[in-house]
Scaffold this motif. Structure first.
Motif, PDB file in Angstrom:
ATOM      1  N   MET A  47       2.705   3.707  -9.018  1.00 28.89           N
ATOM      2  CA  MET A  47       3.216   4.429  -7.856  1.00 28.89           C
ATOM      3  C   MET A  47       3.097   5.940  -8.060  1.00 28.89           C
ATOM      4  N   ALA A  48       3.434   6.403  -9.251  1.00 24.42           N
ATOM      5  CA  ALA A  48       3.354   7.841  -9.527  1.00 24.42           C
ATOM      6  C   ALA A  48       1.903   8.317  -9.498  1.00 24.42           C
ATOM      7  N   GLY A  49       1.011   7.521 -10.043  1.00 23.08           N
ATOM      8  CA  GLY A  49      -0.399   7.882 -10.016  1.00 23.08           C
ATOM      9  C   GLY A  49      -0.948   7.926  -8.600  1.00 23.08           C
ATOM     10  N   PHE A  50      -0.530   6.964  -7.785  1.00 25.60           N
ATOM     11  CA  PHE A  50      -0.956   6.943  -6.379  1.00 25.60           C
ATOM     12  C   PHE A  50      -0.512   8.214  -5.664  1.00 25.60           C
ATOM     13  N   VAL A  51       0.747   8.567  -5.830  1.00 26.50           N
ATOM     14  CA  VAL A  51       1.281   9.768  -5.178  1.00 26.50           C
ATOM     15  C   VAL A  51       0.579  11.019  -5.705  1.00 26.50           C
ATOM     16  N   ALA A  52       0.332  11.070  -7.010  1.00 29.35           N
ATOM     17  CA  ALA A  52      -0.323  12.244  -7.595  1.00 29.35           C
ATOM     18  C   ALA A  52      -1.754  12.393  -7.079  1.00 29.35           C
ATOM     19  N   ILE A  53      -2.495  11.305  -7.015  1.00 26.72           N
ATOM     20  CA  ILE A  53      -3.882  11.376  -6.544  1.00 26.72           C
ATOM     21  C   ILE A  53      -3.936  11.765  -5.077  1.00 26.72           C
ATOM     22  N   VAL A  54      -3.100  11.152  -4.264  1.00 24.37           N
ATOM     23  CA  VAL A  54      -3.089  11.484  -2.836  1.00 24.37           C
ATOM     24  C   VAL A  54      -2.676  12.944  -2.634  1.00 24.37           C
ATOM     25  N   PHE A  83      -6.652   3.543  -9.088  1.00 27.40           N
ATOM     26  CA  PHE A  83      -5.603   3.811 -10.077  1.00 27.40           C
ATOM     27  C   PHE A  83      -4.533   2.727 -10.037  1.00 27.40           C
ATOM     28  N   VAL A  84      -4.130   2.329  -8.836  1.00 23.70           N
ATOM     29  CA  VAL A  84      -3.085   1.302  -8.708  1.00 23.70           C
ATOM     30  C   VAL A  84      -3.582  -0.033  -9.254  1.00 23.70           C
ATOM     31  N   VAL A  85      -4.805  -0.410  -8.924  1.00 26.92           N
ATOM     32  CA  VAL A  85      -5.350  -1.670  -9.432  1.00 26.92           C
ATOM     33  C   VAL A  85      -5.471  -1.620 -10.953  1.00 26.92           C
ATOM     34  N   GLY A  86      -5.892  -0.483 -11.493  1.00 20.54           N
ATOM     35  CA  GLY A  86      -5.955  -0.334 -12.945  1.00 20.54           C
ATOM     36  C   GLY A  86      -4.586  -0.461 -13.595  1.00 20.54           C
ATOM     37  N   ALA A  87      -3.581   0.155 -12.997  1.00 20.26           N
ATOM     38  CA  ALA A  87      -2.215   0.053 -13.542  1.00 20.26           C
ATOM     39  C   ALA A  87      -1.703  -1.379 -13.458  1.00 20.26           C
TER      40      ALA A  87
END
Length: 115
Positions: A47-54, A83-87
């Motif tokens: 979730m954090a990676g998704f928000v950071a990338i967006v 990123f989400v799929v990788g996480a």
């Protein structure tokens, strides 16, 4: 205590109604999100990676040059989803390791220890 909102059609208002029932003490002291995060720590990472990338790609949108808006948004979506799929994949692998390798080794060590 649980509260539930009900709509009163006659008065066109919303009333707060007490619903009888007990919440578990675990749920009262700790939110469901934090409990799930402890069970699977890669969900908050995803979730954090998704928000950071967006957020990064939205800030970068000003300097996208000649790139079409739709192409920029598609690249942003693909990067965030990747990123989400990788996480999620790393989380599943971690969970499998914990369930199938770490627990049997601990159980084997407990069984071989003299009492």
């Amino acid at each position: 205590m649980l509260y539930c909102y009900t709509a009163n059609k006659r008065l066109n208002s919303i009333d707060l109604v007490l619903v009888s029932g007990e919440m578990s003490s675990y749920e009262e002291s700790e939110s469901k999100f934090w409990r799930k995060a402890k069970e699977n720590p890669f969900v908050p990472v995803g979730m954090a990676g998704f928000v950071a990338i967006v957020g990064y790609r939205l800030m970068k949108m000003k300097s996208r040059g000649d790139t079409k808006m739709s192409v920029h948004l598609i690249h942003m979506r693909v990067a965030a989803q990747g990123f989400v799929v990788g996480a999620m994949t790393v989380g599943v692998l971690f969970s499998m390791y914990r369930d199938y390798f770490a627990k049997p080794i601990e159980q084997e060590q407990k069984a071989t220890q003299p009492k």
